[in-house]
Write a protein that holds these residues in place. Structure first.
Motif, PDB file in Angstrom:
ATOM      1  N   GLY A  16      17.665  12.663   1.537  1.00  0.00           N
ATOM      2  CA  GLY A  16      16.364  13.308   1.486  1.00  0.00           C
ATOM      3  C   GLY A  16      15.416  13.003   2.616  1.00  0.00           C
ATOM      4  N   CYS A  17      15.903  12.577   3.791  1.00  0.00           N
ATOM      5  CA  CYS A  17      14.974  12.368   4.900  1.00  0.00           C
ATOM      6  C   CYS A  17      14.442  13.730   5.376  1.00  0.00           C
ATOM      7  N   PHE A  18      13.216  13.736   5.880  1.00  0.00           N
ATOM      8  CA  PHE A  18      12.570  14.996   6.260  1.00  0.00           C
ATOM      9  C   PHE A  18      13.170  15.560   7.548  1.00  0.00           C
TER      10      PHE A  18
ATOM     11  N   GLU B 241       3.985  19.168   4.510  1.00  0.00           N
ATOM     12  CA  GLU B 241       4.834  18.996   3.333  1.00  0.00           C
ATOM     13  C   GLU B 241       4.251  17.957   2.381  1.00  0.00           C
ATOM     14  N   VAL B 242       3.690  16.863   2.940  1.00  0.00           N
ATOM     15  CA  VAL B 242       3.044  15.840   2.101  1.00  0.00           C
ATOM     16  C   VAL B 242       1.899  16.468   1.301  1.00  0.00           C
TER      17      VAL B 242
ATOM     18  N   GLN C  27       0.826  -1.200   0.000  1.00  0.00           N
ATOM     19  CA  GLN C  27       0.000   0.000   0.000  1.00  0.00           C
ATOM     20  C   GLN C  27       0.865   1.258   0.000  1.00  0.00           C
ATOM     21  N   THR C  28       0.215   2.379  -0.266  1.00  0.00           N
ATOM     22  CA  THR C  28       0.911   3.664  -0.277  1.00  0.00           C
ATOM     23  C   THR C  28       1.160   4.130   1.156  1.00  0.00           C
ATOM     24  N   VAL C  29       2.388   4.487   1.450  1.00  0.00           N
ATOM     25  CA  VAL C  29       2.770   5.013   2.765  1.00  0.00           C
ATOM     26  C   VAL C  29       3.195   6.465   2.563  1.00  0.00           C
ATOM     27  N   ASP C  30       2.519   7.373   3.268  1.00  0.00           N
ATOM     28  CA  ASP C  30       2.819   8.796   3.114  1.00  0.00           C
ATOM     29  C   ASP C  30       3.930   9.272   4.027  1.00  0.00           C
ATOM     30  N   LEU C  31       4.005   8.683   5.241  1.00  0.00           N
ATOM     31  CA  LEU C  31       4.973   9.148   6.232  1.00  0.00           C
ATOM     32  C   LEU C  31       5.572   7.958   6.970  1.00  0.00           C
ATOM     33  N   LEU C  32       6.904   7.949   7.080  1.00  0.00           N
ATOM     34  CA  LEU C  32       7.619   6.869   7.765  1.00  0.00           C
ATOM     35  C   LEU C  32       8.386   7.447   8.953  1.00  0.00           C
TER      36      LEU C  32
ATOM     37  N   PRO D  49       9.041   7.065  -3.710  1.00  0.00           N
ATOM     38  CA  PRO D  49       9.729   8.348  -3.523  1.00  0.00           C
ATOM     39  C   PRO D  49       8.867   9.434  -2.895  1.00  0.00           C
ATOM     40  N   GLN D  50       7.528   9.280  -2.912  1.00  0.00           N
ATOM     41  CA  GLN D  50       6.670  10.299  -2.318  1.00  0.00           C
ATOM     42  C   GLN D  50       6.612  10.199  -0.792  1.00  0.00           C
ATOM     43  N   THR D  51       7.138   9.105  -0.208  1.00  0.00           N
ATOM     44  CA  THR D  51       7.098   8.910   1.239  1.00  0.00           C
ATOM     45  C   THR D  51       8.111   9.821   1.937  1.00  0.00           C
TER      46      THR D  51
END
Length: 538
Positions: free
Chosen positions: A98-100, A122-123, A47-52, A75-77
């Motif tokens: 590129g970690c937030f 940011e997401v 599944q799509t994960v937005d934030l890790l 790459p959008q995570t």
């Protein structure tokens, strides 16, 4: 709602984040847990994960390996790393990839929640940007596949005066194109969309694509659910046309608000500065003259930028149908526009001679005089000339002109000749403006040239200068600047031993790689190859 994945090999730390923090006031719909990198990858595959949120130090595979996987697979995570050790090399590599954010354990739950809230913003910002880019791609495909469209072509022809006075033909066109207007009762509110400056460098093709996207955005933002269209006029400006019924009264305040939204969207998303000029409600036949009035207002605006101006003067009613047969002043206007004044004079003489033969009454002579004056006012607008620059007040108010058909002939020929001469002078002035623009560009190739600076050098409106330059040279200002810089570079490469990087820098190309790529695109040779070839030939 977003999906958040928390990864930590320590179960208590994992549960402390997923269950020990109240996430209910943030737009997080699903919270997933993983105790290893392998388990985290399995979640991301399903599944799509937005934030890790992940511990960086775990047995077998660490968080950096997980981040490398995410860069390829999702790459959008956005990633937030937690670590119990302040190791600089870990932080450096994580940030490089590129970690937030990157924070040390133990972390206060409120602090972590604040970081997550910023990550969510940011997401959402990236989602909006992705949606915009997708929409722009859709517009680009439409531009390639759908131009020219019939409605756009119809309005172009009407603005160019190709339809004459035939109401029947206009009504047929309206019916065929599903335009909710009629020649007799239809009304239109024109809105001039003036692109004053692009804040990014565009070649002619990209500028055309972006202008197409602007017109689509204007149709959505300004027209909304109201019937209307946005077209590109033959003069290369964009024009909104709001269709109105016989009894429709537009809410001008609401319309100005939508225009301001469009101006803001152009600044935020399309990287350009735009102004809107809202005209008066006019009949279909009066649209060309109404547009000329807006262009006159735009040309006069040399100071205000990114504004919305309501140019309505109100109370203008079209005169009703006439029972007296008169010549087609619209066709005569075309003759004057095209410099065919001798042909126009012959037509005037033939018409006034016919008035004499048929003993036309005073009313016919008055109608003819008013019709010719209206023609001259419209032609002056199109030529960018004030009628008072072409004619004296005595010409405009000559009451003796309708004493007889002969007096009318004498007056008509005199005012047409004077207007034609003034229009020719204006054309020469336009050529002089273009010459001054070219000279200014040639003298300032080393500077960061933009349309505002160029227009200021000739004391004109930026959008007007841009259109005039393209009309007379066939090139946009950007393409001409590029052409001049490459020609200057070719001469310097052949005639001097200056470093190529210095030549590029002196011509305002900060990035040498861009200069080299552009030079090869325009000459077929790299700068080094060009110098070697032409210095050998000297």
């Amino acid at each position: 709602m977003l999906t958040m994945l928390v990864v930590d090999d320590e179960l208590y730390a994992l549960k402390g984040i997923t269950q020990g923090i109240d996430w209910s006031d943030l737009p997080i719909g699903t919270i997933l847990e993983a105790e290893s990198v392998a388990e985290a990858k399995a979640h991301i595959e399903r599944q799509t994960v937005d934030l890790l949120i992940s511990d960086i130090e775990m047995p077998e595979a660490n968080g950096l390996e997980l981040l490398r996987y995410i860069r390829e697979a999702s790459p959008q995570t956005l990633t937030v790393f937690l670590t119990g050790h302040a190791r600089f090399e870990y932080a450096q590599e994580a940030l490089h990839m590129g970690c937030f954010d990157y924070v040390l354990k133990p972390i206060d739950h409120d602090v972590l929640k604040g970081i997550v809230a910023r990550a969510i913003e940011e997401v959402e910002r990236r989602r909006e940007q992705a949606d915009f880019e997708k929409k722009l791609d859709d517009y680009r495909r439409q531009w390639v596949s759908q131009l020219p469209i019939l409605v756009d072509r119809f309005w172009r022809e009407l603005l160019e005066g190709r339809f004459g006075r035939s109401s029947d033909r206009l009504d047929r066109e309206f019916a065929q194109l599903d335009i909710p207007l009629t020649a007799e009762k239809g009304r239109v509110l024109p809105i001039l969309l003036s692109v004053e400056q692009w804040d990014v460098e565009l070649d002619s093709r990209d500028e055309s694509i972006m202008e197409y996207a602007l017109r689509k955005a204007a149709a959505e933002t300004i027209m909304g659910e109201r019937a209307g269209t946005v077209v590109q006029d033959p003069g290369e400006f964009s024009l909104g046309l709001l269709y109105l019924g016989e009894s429709d009264t537009p809410d001008r305040q609401a319309l100005m608000g939508r225009c301001r939204q469009f101006v803001q969207a152009c600044r935020d998303y399309f990287h350009c500065r735009v102004s809107c000029y809202i005209g008066s409600v006019v009949s279909v036949g009066e649209v060309p003259a109404a547009v000329e009035r807006l262009l006159q207002l735009e040309r006069a605006n040399v100071t205000a930028s990114q504004v919305v101006i309501d140019a309505a003067v109100g109370g203008e009613e079209a005169q009703g149908g006439q029972s007296i047969a008169l010549p087609s002043f619209l066709e005569w206007g075309t003759l004057l526009d095209n410099g065919r004044q001798d042909e126009l004079v012959r037509a005037i003489e033939a018409t006034t001679d016919q008035f004499a033969r048929e003993a036309a009454g005073r009313e016919t002579l008055e109608l003819f005089r008013y019709g010719l004056l209206h023609l001259l006012y419209q032609a002056a607008f199109r030529a960018g000339v004030s009628i008072y620059e072409a004619l004296d007040p005595s010409d405009l108010g000559d009451s003796q002109a309708i004493r007889s058909p002969l007096a009318l002939k004498t007056w008509s020929v005199r005012v047409v000749r004077k207007c034609a001469e003034a229009f020719q002078d204006k054309m020469r002035d336009s050529s002089a403006i273009v010459a001054k623009v070219q000279s200014f560009i040639q003298d300032n190739l080393q500077a960061e040239l933009n349309r505002d600076d160029i227009a200021r050098s000739v004391f004109r409106n930026p959008a007007y200068v841009s259109r005039l330059f393209r009309k007379e040279t066939g090139l946009s200002l950007t393409d001409y600047i590029t052409q001049c810089r490459i020609e200057r570079a070719k001469r310097l490469l052949a005639e001097t031993n200056d470093k190529i990087s210095r030549i590029a820098e002196d011509l305002s190309y900060v990035h040498f790689s861009y200069f080299a790529k552009l030079f090869k695109k325009m000459t077929g040779l790299s700068p080094q190859e060009y110098r070697k070839k032409h210095q050998i030939m000297r």
